[in-house]
Design an enzyme around this catalytic site. Structure first.
Site, short mmCIF file in Angstrom:
data_model
loop_
_atom_site.label_atom_id
_atom_site.label_comp_id
_atom_site.label_asym_id
_atom_site.label_seq_id
_atom_site.Cartn_x
_atom_site.Cartn_y
_atom_site.Cartn_z
NE ARG A 67 -12.64 -9.59 58.09
CZ ARG A 67 -12.71 -10.04 56.83
NH1 ARG A 67 -13.36 -9.35 55.92
NH2 ARG A 67 -12.14 -11.16 56.48
CD GLU A 104 -9.67 -24.63 48.55
OE1 GLU A 104 -10.30 -25.67 48.38
OE2 GLU A 104 -10.15 -23.59 49.05
#
Length: 184
Positions: A67, A104
Site C-alpha cells: 500500500r 513476531e
C-alpha cells in the site's frame, strides 16, 4: 491548508473500514481500501501527507510494499519527486541491498536496488499504517545505508499503543500520521 488536521482526520477515519477479528481473533484490522476507493478521501489523505513538504526539495519518496506504493506514488507525483519502491526480498530484478528485520515469529527482509538513491538525497518514507514499526524501522536503516537523508516518515494510520512511532523517532526520523486508532 485552511482546514485543520483534526477536521481532515475525522473525515479520513469515517472512510476507513474496521474489520474485527482479522487476521486473527482480537485484532481490529484498519482497512484503507475504502479510503483509497473514495476519491475525496484519497485526495485529502495525499494532500495532508504532502502539505508539510510542498515546495521543498524532496528528491525521492520511498514507498513500502504494497500500500505504500499507492500512497508513495501519489505523494511523489505531488512533490515532483522520484518514487523508490521498498520491496520484499526477491522482487527486484537488478542488484539490491537488503535489510533484515524481526517479525513476531521469525524474520523478514526488504530490499532496494543498489542504485535507487544517491548519497545525500532527501527522502520521505511512506506507508499506509504504522503499528509496531518493524518494517518502517528496517526501511529507514536500509535507506540510510544507501546514503539517503530521511526527512520524514508519513503514514495515514497510527496504532499508538504498538509504539511504532517511537522506534522511528528514536532514529531521529520525524513522523507524520493523519489518524490514530486506539487498541489493536
Amino acid at each position: 491548508m485552511t482546514e485543520t488536521l483534526n477536521t481532515i482526520s475525522e473525515e479520513l477515519i469515517a472512510s476507513i473500514r474496521t474489520i474485527p477479528d482479522y487476521p486473527k481473533e482480537g485484532i481490529l484490522f484498519r482497512d484503507i481500501t475504502t479510503l483509497l476507493s473514495d476519491p475525496r478521501a484519497f485526495r485529502r489523505a495525499v494532500d495532508a501527507l504532502v502539505q508539510p513538504w510542498a515546495g521543498s526539495k524532496i528528491e525521492q519518496v520511498a514507498g513500502i510494499e504494497a500500500r505504500g506504493f499507492i500512497l508513495g506514488g501519489a505523494v511523489a507525483h505531488q512533490l515532483s519527486a522520484g518514487f523508490l519502491p521498498v520491496r520484499k526480498k526477491g522482487k527486484l530484478p537488478f542488484k539490491t541491498i537488503e535489510q533484515e528485520y524481526e517479525l513476531e515469529y521469525g524474520t523478514d527482509t526488504i530490499e532496494i536496488h543498489c542504485d535507487a538513491v544517491k548519497p545525500g538525497e532527501k527522502v520521505i518514507l511512506v506507508d499506509d499504517l504504522i503499528a509496531t514499526g518493524g518494517t518502517a524501522e528496517a526501511a529507514v536503516k536500509l535507506l540510510r545505508s544507501a546514503g539517503a537523508d530521511i526527512v520524514a516518515a508519513c503514514f495515514i494510520v497510527d496504532l499508538p499503543e504498538l509504539q511504532g512511532r517511537a522506534k522511528l523517532e528514536a532514529l531521529d526520523v520525524p513522523v507524520r500520521t493523519l489518524v490514530e486508532f486506539p487498541g489493536h
